[in-house]
Design an enzyme around this catalytic site. Structure first.
Site, PDB file in Angstrom:
ATOM      1  N   TYR A   1      41.224  84.692  -8.326  1.00 30.27           N
ATOM      2  CA  TYR A   1      41.932  85.862  -7.789  1.00 30.27           C
ATOM      3  C   TYR A   1      41.699  87.091  -8.682  1.00 30.27           C
ATOM      4  O   TYR A   1      41.327  88.163  -8.199  1.00 30.27           O
ATOM      5  CB  TYR A   1      43.436  85.555  -7.684  1.00 30.27           C
ATOM      6  CG  TYR A   1      44.269  86.778  -7.396  1.00 30.27           C
ATOM      7  CD1 TYR A   1      44.377  87.284  -6.106  1.00 30.27           C
ATOM      8  CD2 TYR A   1      44.958  87.439  -8.417  1.00 30.27           C
ATOM      9  CE1 TYR A   1      45.136  88.415  -5.842  1.00 30.27           C
ATOM     10  CE2 TYR A   1      45.715  88.566  -8.157  1.00 30.27           C
ATOM     11  CZ  TYR A   1      45.799  89.058  -6.871  1.00 30.27           C
ATOM     12  OH  TYR A   1      46.550  90.181  -6.626  1.00 30.27           O
TER      13      TYR A   1
ATOM     14  N   GLU B   1      46.634  91.130 -12.973  1.00 26.95           N
ATOM     15  CA  GLU B   1      45.920  89.866 -13.207  1.00 26.95           C
ATOM     16  C   GLU B   1      44.499  90.120 -13.706  1.00 26.95           C
ATOM     17  O   GLU B   1      43.870  89.228 -14.268  1.00 26.95           O
ATOM     18  CB  GLU B   1      45.875  89.022 -11.932  1.00 26.95           C
ATOM     19  CG  GLU B   1      47.211  88.395 -11.550  1.00 26.95           C
ATOM     20  CD  GLU B   1      47.672  87.297 -12.497  1.00 26.95           C
ATOM     21  OE1 GLU B   1      46.840  86.488 -12.923  1.00 26.95           O
ATOM     22  OE2 GLU B   1      48.883  87.269 -12.821  1.00 26.95           O
TER      23      GLU B   1
ATOM     24  N   SER C   1      45.281  94.893  -9.683  1.00 25.43           N
ATOM     25  CA  SER C   1      46.327  93.984 -10.154  1.00 25.43           C
ATOM     26  C   SER C   1      46.280  93.795 -11.660  1.00 25.43           C
ATOM     27  O   SER C   1      45.202  93.753 -12.267  1.00 25.43           O
ATOM     28  CB  SER C   1      46.100  92.622  -9.477  1.00 25.43           C
ATOM     29  OG  SER C   1      46.824  91.617 -10.140  1.00 25.43           O
TER      30      SER C   1
HETATM   31  P1  GDP Z   1      51.183  85.928 -10.743  1.00 25.22           P
HETATM   32  O1  GDP Z   1      51.492  86.612 -12.030  1.00 25.22           O
HETATM   33  O2  GDP Z   1      50.502  86.809  -9.766  1.00 25.22           O
HETATM   34  O3  GDP Z   1      50.472  84.643 -10.906  1.00 25.22           O
HETATM   35  O4  GDP Z   1      52.638  85.649 -10.072  1.00 25.22           O
HETATM   36  P2  GDP Z   1      53.461  84.310  -9.837  1.00 25.22           P
HETATM   37  O5  GDP Z   1      54.826  84.764  -9.458  1.00 25.22           O
HETATM   38  O6  GDP Z   1      52.756  83.401  -8.876  1.00 25.22           O
HETATM   39  O7  GDP Z   1      53.463  83.579 -11.254  1.00 25.22           O
HETATM   40  C1  GDP Z   1      54.011  84.171 -12.393  1.00 25.22           C
HETATM   41  C2  GDP Z   1      54.038  83.178 -13.540  1.00 25.22           C
HETATM   42  O8  GDP Z   1      55.009  82.168 -13.269  1.00 25.22           O
HETATM   43  C3  GDP Z   1      52.741  82.450 -13.834  1.00 25.22           C
HETATM   44  O9  GDP Z   1      52.527  82.480 -15.229  1.00 25.22           O
HETATM   45  C4  GDP Z   1      53.003  81.025 -13.391  1.00 25.22           C
HETATM   46  O10 GDP Z   1      52.287  80.022 -14.135  1.00 25.22           O
HETATM   47  C5  GDP Z   1      54.488  80.905 -13.688  1.00 25.22           C
HETATM   48  N1  GDP Z   1      55.138  79.838 -12.923  1.00 25.22           N
HETATM   49  C6  GDP Z   1      55.835  78.803 -13.435  1.00 25.22           C
HETATM   50  N2  GDP Z   1      56.260  77.982 -12.453  1.00 25.22           N
HETATM   51  C7  GDP Z   1      55.808  78.504 -11.279  1.00 25.22           C
HETATM   52  C8  GDP Z   1      55.909  78.080  -9.924  1.00 25.22           C
HETATM   53  O11 GDP Z   1      56.517  77.072  -9.591  1.00 25.22           O
HETATM   54  N3  GDP Z   1      55.342  78.895  -8.993  1.00 25.22           N
HETATM   55  C9  GDP Z   1      54.668  80.048  -9.328  1.00 25.22           C
HETATM   56  N4  GDP Z   1      54.126  80.806  -8.379  1.00 25.22           N
HETATM   57  N5  GDP Z   1      54.533  80.438 -10.616  1.00 25.22           N
HETATM   58  C10 GDP Z   1      55.100  79.686 -11.583  1.00 25.22           C
END
Ligand code: GDP
Length: 328
Positions: A151, A129, A127
């Site tokens: 993670y 990440e 990933s």
């Molecule tokens: P990730 O890159 O695997 O963490 O994928 P996500 O889709 O969960 O999150 C992507 C980005 O969106 C991260 O930087 C989060 O902090 C931001 N983000 C902002 N608001 C939200 C929210 O309500 N839900 C999630 N999942 N991410 C959010």
């Protein structure tokens, strides 16, 4: 006919990969974690119309004996390890479980392969990440890692154990460092799907606001359907290796969200609420990948663009919510 065994087959990538492999004439087996609730765990496979065409085996990444049994039963040519506790935010709530499943789980599968099926080719779902606090403005296979969540740390262990088993035992083990990839089958807890679902609810009058956390973060978003093709291509190579899979374009959460509202004919500023509770203890501010190696060696390139994908997701959520309203 080739045979594949997929962990995480009930997830987004498992469903698209199954569809892709079935079209190629594979026999597809999936490892499914038993749960006592009678939830429809094959919803994504049904969405793609392939639920009856894959064979589901009971197993769990944290139980190596179950993996050995699955390998003996399926006799796969290729194993795709897509299962994980994959939600970053939840990994701070359950860091040890995340380590066991997302990290050690990959080692369990590699160990099972080494013991009973060493000629099986192995794909590890790594990933972006793992780059976390990115050490270079554009990330490649050579960029140093700096994960920012349990993670990311767990995925990094899984990545390095994959490299190590390749180097130690000569396994055909490859790792795909996939940047964020989305689709209508993305879990509702991820931001793109939360946005498409939220916009659809507001459009249908089922909700008035959408609550998000940090909308300044930037991600390199591709379409899951394109990304599963890259997984398969990695296992068709003579030599196993590691590959970044990305679009090379990065967008803020804000702009992605605005595109979804605009498409639905709504104003983002009227409905978006920033909720500090949704900010993460440590953030990955910006990711953007360079997939040149995958392009040159695998002949891989993404087809779907972000705007097109967001439209597909909003349409799918409007359709789903409208039909569940009619049934109610
Ligand atoms: P990730 O890159 O695997 O963490 O994928 P996500 O889709 O969960 O999150 C992507 C980005 O969106 C991260 O930087 C989060 O902090 C931001 N983000 C902002 N608001 C939200 C929210 O309500 N839900 C999630 N999942 N991410 C959010």
């Amino acid at each position: 006919m080739k045979t594949a065994l997929i962990t995480g087959i009930t997830g987004q990538d498992g469903a698209y990969l199954s569809q892709f492999l079935l079209e190629k004439g594979y026999e597809v087996f999936g490892v499914v974690r038993r749960s006592s609730t009678a939830e429809a765990h094959d919803a994504r496979l049904r969405f793609l119309g392939i639920a009856g065409r894959v064979k589901l085996l009971d197993g769990n990444l944290i139980d190596v004996s179950s993996l050995i049994r699955c390998l003996r039963e399926a006799k796969p040519d290729e194993v795709y390890n897509l299962a994980a506790q994959s939600f970053v935010m939840a990994s701070w709530q359950q860091p040890l479980l995340t380590g066991q499943v997302t990290g050690l789980g990959a080692a369990n599968m590699l160990e099972a392969i080494r013991l009973v099926a060493p000629r099986t080719r192995f794909y590890q779902a790594s990933s972006s990440e793992m780059f976390g606090l990115a050490q270079e403005p554009v990330q490649t296979e050579k960029t140093p890692f700096h994960p920012r969540s349990p993670y990311g740390v767990s995925k990094l262990f899984a990545h390095w154990i994959t490299v190590n088993y390749r180097e130690s035992f000569g396994l055909h083990a490859s790792s795909g460092i996939l940047f964020n990839h989305e689709s209508p089958l993305r879990g509702i807890e991820f931001v793109t799907r939360k946005v498409s679902d939220g916009v659809a609810r507001i459009k249908l009058g089922l909700a008035r606001e959408l609550r998000l956390g940090n909308i300044d973060a930037k991600r390199d978003w591709g379409h899951a359907r394109d990304y599963v093709r890259a997984m398969w291509l990695m296992l068709q190579q003579e030599e196993p290796d590691d590959y970044v899979v990305a679009t090379g374009r990065t967008t803020t959460i804000r702009d992605m969200c605005r595109a979804a509202f605009d498409y639905a004919g709504l104003s983002m500023d009227d409905h978006l609420v920033i909720d500090p509770a949704l900010f993460r203890p440590a953030e990955v501010d910006e990711l953007v990948g360079n997939a040149a190696k995958a392009r040159v060696r695998l002949g891989w390139a993404p087809e779907a663009g972000l705007e097109e994908m967001i439209r597909e997701m909003v349409d799918a959520d409007i359709k789903r919510l409208s039909s569940s309203q009619k049934q109610a």
